[in-house]
Design a protein around this motif. Structure first.
Motif, PDB file in Angstrom:
ATOM      1  N   GLN A   1       0.829  -1.199   0.000  1.00 54.15           N
ATOM      2  CA  GLN A   1       0.000   0.000   0.000  1.00 54.15           C
ATOM      3  C   GLN A   1       0.866   1.253   0.000  1.00 54.15           C
ATOM      4  OE1 GLN A   1      -2.486   1.326  -1.164  1.00 54.15           O
ATOM      5  NE2 GLN A   1      -4.158   0.690   0.181  1.00 54.15           N
ATOM      6  N   ARG A   2       2.014   1.208   0.644  1.00 51.76           N
ATOM      7  CA  ARG A   2       2.931   2.353   0.611  1.00 51.76           C
ATOM      8  C   ARG A   2       3.478   2.581  -0.803  1.00 51.76           C
ATOM      9  NH1 ARG A   2       4.988   4.292   5.640  1.00 51.76           N
ATOM     10  NH2 ARG A   2       3.895   3.281   7.378  1.00 51.76           N
ATOM     11  N   VAL A   3       3.687   1.506  -1.549  1.00 52.54           N
ATOM     12  CA  VAL A   3       4.105   1.654  -2.950  1.00 52.54           C
ATOM     13  C   VAL A   3       3.001   2.342  -3.746  1.00 52.54           C
ATOM     14  CG1 VAL A   3       4.724   0.440  -5.075  1.00 52.54           C
ATOM     15  CG2 VAL A   3       5.645  -0.347  -2.885  1.00 52.54           C
ATOM     16  N   VAL A   4       1.758   1.938  -3.501  1.00 58.45           N
ATOM     17  CA  VAL A   4       0.623   2.555  -4.190  1.00 58.45           C
ATOM     18  C   VAL A   4       0.557   4.051  -3.867  1.00 58.45           C
ATOM     19  CG1 VAL A   4      -1.891   2.572  -4.401  1.00 58.45           C
ATOM     20  CG2 VAL A   4      -0.669   0.397  -4.247  1.00 58.45           C
ATOM     21  N   ILE A   5       0.802   4.392  -2.611  1.00 61.50           N
ATOM     22  CA  ILE A   5       0.794   5.801  -2.207  1.00 61.50           C
ATOM     23  C   ILE A   5       1.953   6.543  -2.880  1.00 61.50           C
ATOM     24  CG2 ILE A   5       1.019   7.388  -0.254  1.00 61.50           C
ATOM     25  CD1 ILE A   5      -0.303   5.134   1.454  1.00 61.50           C
ATOM     26  N   ALA A   6       3.123   5.915  -2.916  1.00 63.75           N
ATOM     27  CA  ALA A   6       4.266   6.527  -3.601  1.00 63.75           C
ATOM     28  C   ALA A   6       3.937   6.797  -5.062  1.00 63.75           C
ATOM     29  CB  ALA A   6       5.490   5.622  -3.490  1.00 63.75           C
ATOM     30  N   ARG A   7       3.318   5.823  -5.702  1.00 60.26           N
ATOM     31  CA  ARG A   7       2.926   5.966  -7.109  1.00 60.26           C
ATOM     32  C   ARG A   7       1.954   7.132  -7.280  1.00 60.26           C
ATOM     33  NH1 ARG A   7       0.048   0.736  -9.430  1.00 60.26           N
ATOM     34  NH2 ARG A   7      -1.589   1.562  -8.076  1.00 60.26           N
ATOM     35  N   ALA A   8       1.033   7.270  -6.320  1.00 61.11           N
ATOM     36  CA  ALA A   8       0.043   8.349  -6.387  1.00 61.11           C
ATOM     37  C   ALA A   8       0.673   9.723  -6.176  1.00 61.11           C
ATOM     38  CB  ALA A   8      -1.048   8.115  -5.349  1.00 61.11           C
ATOM     39  N   LEU A   9       1.829   9.766  -5.511  1.00 61.03           N
ATOM     40  CA  LEU A   9       2.487  11.030  -5.205  1.00 61.03           C
ATOM     41  C   LEU A   9       3.428  11.510  -6.308  1.00 61.03           C
ATOM     42  CD1 LEU A   9       3.399  10.443  -1.443  1.00 61.03           C
ATOM     43  CD2 LEU A   9       1.661  12.011  -2.321  1.00 61.03           C
ATOM     44  N   ILE A  10       3.656  10.681  -7.309  1.00 56.90           N
ATOM     45  CA  ILE A  10       4.680  10.946  -8.327  1.00 56.90           C
ATOM     46  C   ILE A  10       4.575  12.353  -8.896  1.00 56.90           C
ATOM     47  CG2 ILE A  10       5.190  10.411 -10.741  1.00 56.90           C
ATOM     48  CD1 ILE A  10       6.865   8.823  -8.852  1.00 56.90           C
ATOM     49  N   ASN A  11       3.371  12.767  -9.241  1.00 56.62           N
ATOM     50  CA  ASN A  11       3.191  14.051  -9.918  1.00 56.62           C
ATOM     51  C   ASN A  11       2.840  15.186  -8.968  1.00 56.62           C
ATOM     52  OD1 ASN A  11       3.624  13.266 -12.756  1.00 56.62           O
ATOM     53  ND2 ASN A  11       1.846  11.966 -12.416  1.00 56.62           N
ATOM     54  N   GLU A  12       3.188  15.017  -7.681  1.00 55.96           N
ATOM     55  CA  GLU A  12       2.933  16.042  -6.673  1.00 55.96           C
ATOM     56  C   GLU A  12       1.486  16.539  -6.749  1.00 55.96           C
ATOM     57  OE1 GLU A  12       6.621  18.574  -5.756  1.00 55.96           O
ATOM     58  OE2 GLU A  12       6.770  18.219  -7.913  1.00 55.96           O
ATOM     59  N   PRO A  13       0.518  15.622  -6.545  1.00 61.07           N
ATOM     60  CA  PRO A  13      -0.887  15.975  -6.725  1.00 61.07           C
ATOM     61  C   PRO A  13      -1.367  16.984  -5.691  1.00 61.07           C
ATOM     62  CG  PRO A  13      -0.710  13.863  -5.624  1.00 61.07           C
ATOM     63  CD  PRO A  13       0.685  14.234  -6.053  1.00 61.07           C
ATOM     64  N   ALA A  14      -2.381  17.735  -6.101  1.00 58.00           N
ATOM     65  CA  ALA A  14      -2.993  18.686  -5.179  1.00 58.00           C
ATOM     66  C   ALA A  14      -3.883  17.982  -4.179  1.00 58.00           C
ATOM     67  CB  ALA A  14      -3.803  19.716  -5.965  1.00 58.00           C
ATOM     68  N   ILE A  15      -4.405  16.801  -4.558  1.00 51.89           N
ATOM     69  CA  ILE A  15      -5.281  16.041  -3.670  1.00 51.89           C
ATOM     70  C   ILE A  15      -5.105  14.554  -3.923  1.00 51.89           C
ATOM     71  CG2 ILE A  15      -7.231  16.239  -5.308  1.00 51.89           C
ATOM     72  CD1 ILE A  15      -9.085  16.288  -2.805  1.00 51.89           C
ATOM     73  N   LEU A  16      -5.214  13.754  -2.867  1.00 51.04           N
ATOM     74  CA  LEU A  16      -5.262  12.306  -2.970  1.00 51.04           C
ATOM     75  C   LEU A  16      -6.700  11.852  -2.757  1.00 51.04           C
ATOM     76  CD1 LEU A  16      -2.202  10.891  -0.945  1.00 51.04           C
ATOM     77  CD2 LEU A  16      -2.414  11.159  -3.416  1.00 51.04           C
ATOM     78  N   LEU A  17      -7.209  11.022  -3.668  1.00 48.85           N
ATOM     79  CA  LEU A  17      -8.493  10.359  -3.505  1.00 48.85           C
ATOM     80  C   LEU A  17      -8.196   8.915  -3.126  1.00 48.85           C
ATOM     81  CD1 LEU A  17     -10.311  11.673  -6.725  1.00 48.85           C
ATOM     82  CD2 LEU A  17     -10.289  12.688  -4.438  1.00 48.85           C
ATOM     83  N   ALA A  18      -8.595   8.520  -1.930  1.00 49.51           N
ATOM     84  CA  ALA A  18      -8.226   7.202  -1.410  1.00 49.51           C
ATOM     85  C   ALA A  18      -9.485   6.397  -1.099  1.00 49.51           C
ATOM     86  CB  ALA A  18      -7.369   7.356  -0.151  1.00 49.51           C
ATOM     87  N   ASP A  19      -9.618   5.240  -1.739  1.00 48.56           N
ATOM     88  CA  ASP A  19     -10.802   4.404  -1.580  1.00 48.56           C
ATOM     89  C   ASP A  19     -10.466   3.224  -0.663  1.00 48.56           C
ATOM     90  OD1 ASP A  19     -13.275   3.264  -1.809  1.00 48.56           O
ATOM     91  OD2 ASP A  19     -13.205   2.960  -3.974  1.00 48.56           O
ATOM     92  N   GLU A  20     -10.835   3.331   0.600  1.00 49.05           N
ATOM     93  CA  GLU A  20     -10.579   2.287   1.605  1.00 49.05           C
ATOM     94  C   GLU A  20      -9.106   1.867   1.636  1.00 49.05           C
ATOM     95  OE1 GLU A  20     -12.779   1.249   3.706  1.00 49.05           O
ATOM     96  OE2 GLU A  20     -14.712   1.739   2.845  1.00 49.05           O
ATOM     97  N   PRO A  21      -8.179   2.794   1.773  1.00 51.80           N
ATOM     98  CA  PRO A  21      -6.759   2.446   1.651  1.00 51.80           C
ATOM     99  C   PRO A  21      -6.223   1.575   2.784  1.00 51.80           C
ATOM    100  CG  PRO A  21      -6.996   4.692   2.431  1.00 51.80           C
ATOM    101  CD  PRO A  21      -8.368   4.232   2.047  1.00 51.80           C
TER     102      PRO A  21
END
Length: 236
Positions: free
Chosen positions: A151-171
């Protein structure tokens, strides 16, 4: 709601649909930059459908919505990848390629979102893996990692483009309580560094422990703890 203000998400009089079925009616809410918001409700109440609408996996058929500057009423298919570059999406079931290393999983997303310079890609990958406390995991395969590490890898992947918001579905839904708590604290760290979070969860302990704002899908409506008294103790 002031639809002329500048929150990161603005939704006004929206209907959320799965196919021809309306799941939520008269949806009105906004989320500010740097805000942390829980999204709760029974299974099938519309949480995932709302998130999918926000990242343009489901069309917005009724009402108005804007997220990170994109108008979901007018967005074209060719624009969806550009929207998702400004979002981070975290799923419960990880969705990692089992036959690719951690680095290859992250590079796949980077290439899909327009990265080309290999040196910059390697440097950014190293940064996000350090951010999620997996600095030595780049060459590992998903099966060599625990559920929490995946799950931390998934979060890292989601952070790649320095997003303004994270949408997390039951993480944290598939994780043991102690592991889930560590992953949640990582989300808090990310939020404190300036990224807004919208997190769908069934975890009552998180809701009781952390007094963040709550949006609740219930009986076809979306209730907002900013304007309504929301129960978090009902089983769902």
């Amino acid at each position: 709601m002031d639809f002329n203000s500048d929150p990161i998400i603005k939704v006004k009089d929206a209907g959320i649909f799965q196919g021809l079925d309306a799941i939520l009616h008269d949806v009105n809410f906004s989320i500010d930059k740097n805000e942390f918001v829980f999204l709760i409700g029974r299974t099938g109440s519309g949480k995932s459908s709302l998130l999918k609408t926000l990242y343009a996996d489901l069309p917005l058929k009724m009402g108005e919505a804007e997220i990170v500057g994109f108008n979901l009423n007018k967005i074209k298919n060719k624009e969806v990848p550009f929207l998702r570059r400004k979002l981070g999406i975290v799923f419960q079931d990880f969705q990692l390629f089992p036959d690719r290393s951690v680095a290859e999983n992250i590079f796949f997303v980077m290439k899909a979102t327009g990265w080309k310079d290999k040196t910059k890609m390697k440097n950014r990958m190293a940064e996000v893996l350090m951010q999620v406390n997996l600095g030595d995991a780049a060459t590992k395969m998903p099966h060599q990692l625990s559920g929490g590490e995946q799950q931390r890898v998934v979060i890292a992947r989601a952070l790649i483009n320095e997003p303004a918001i994270l949408l997390a579905d039951e993480p944290t839904g598939n994780l043991d309580p102690d592991v889930a708590d560590g992953v949640f604290k990582l989300f808090q760290d990310i939020n404190q560094q300036g990224t807004a979070i919208l997190m769908a969860t069934h975890n009552h302990d998180l809701l009781r422990k952390y007094p963040y704002r709550v949006l609740k899908c219930e009986k076809g409506l979306l209730l907002d703890s900013k304007t309504a008294d929301i129960s978090i103790n009902t089983s769902y």
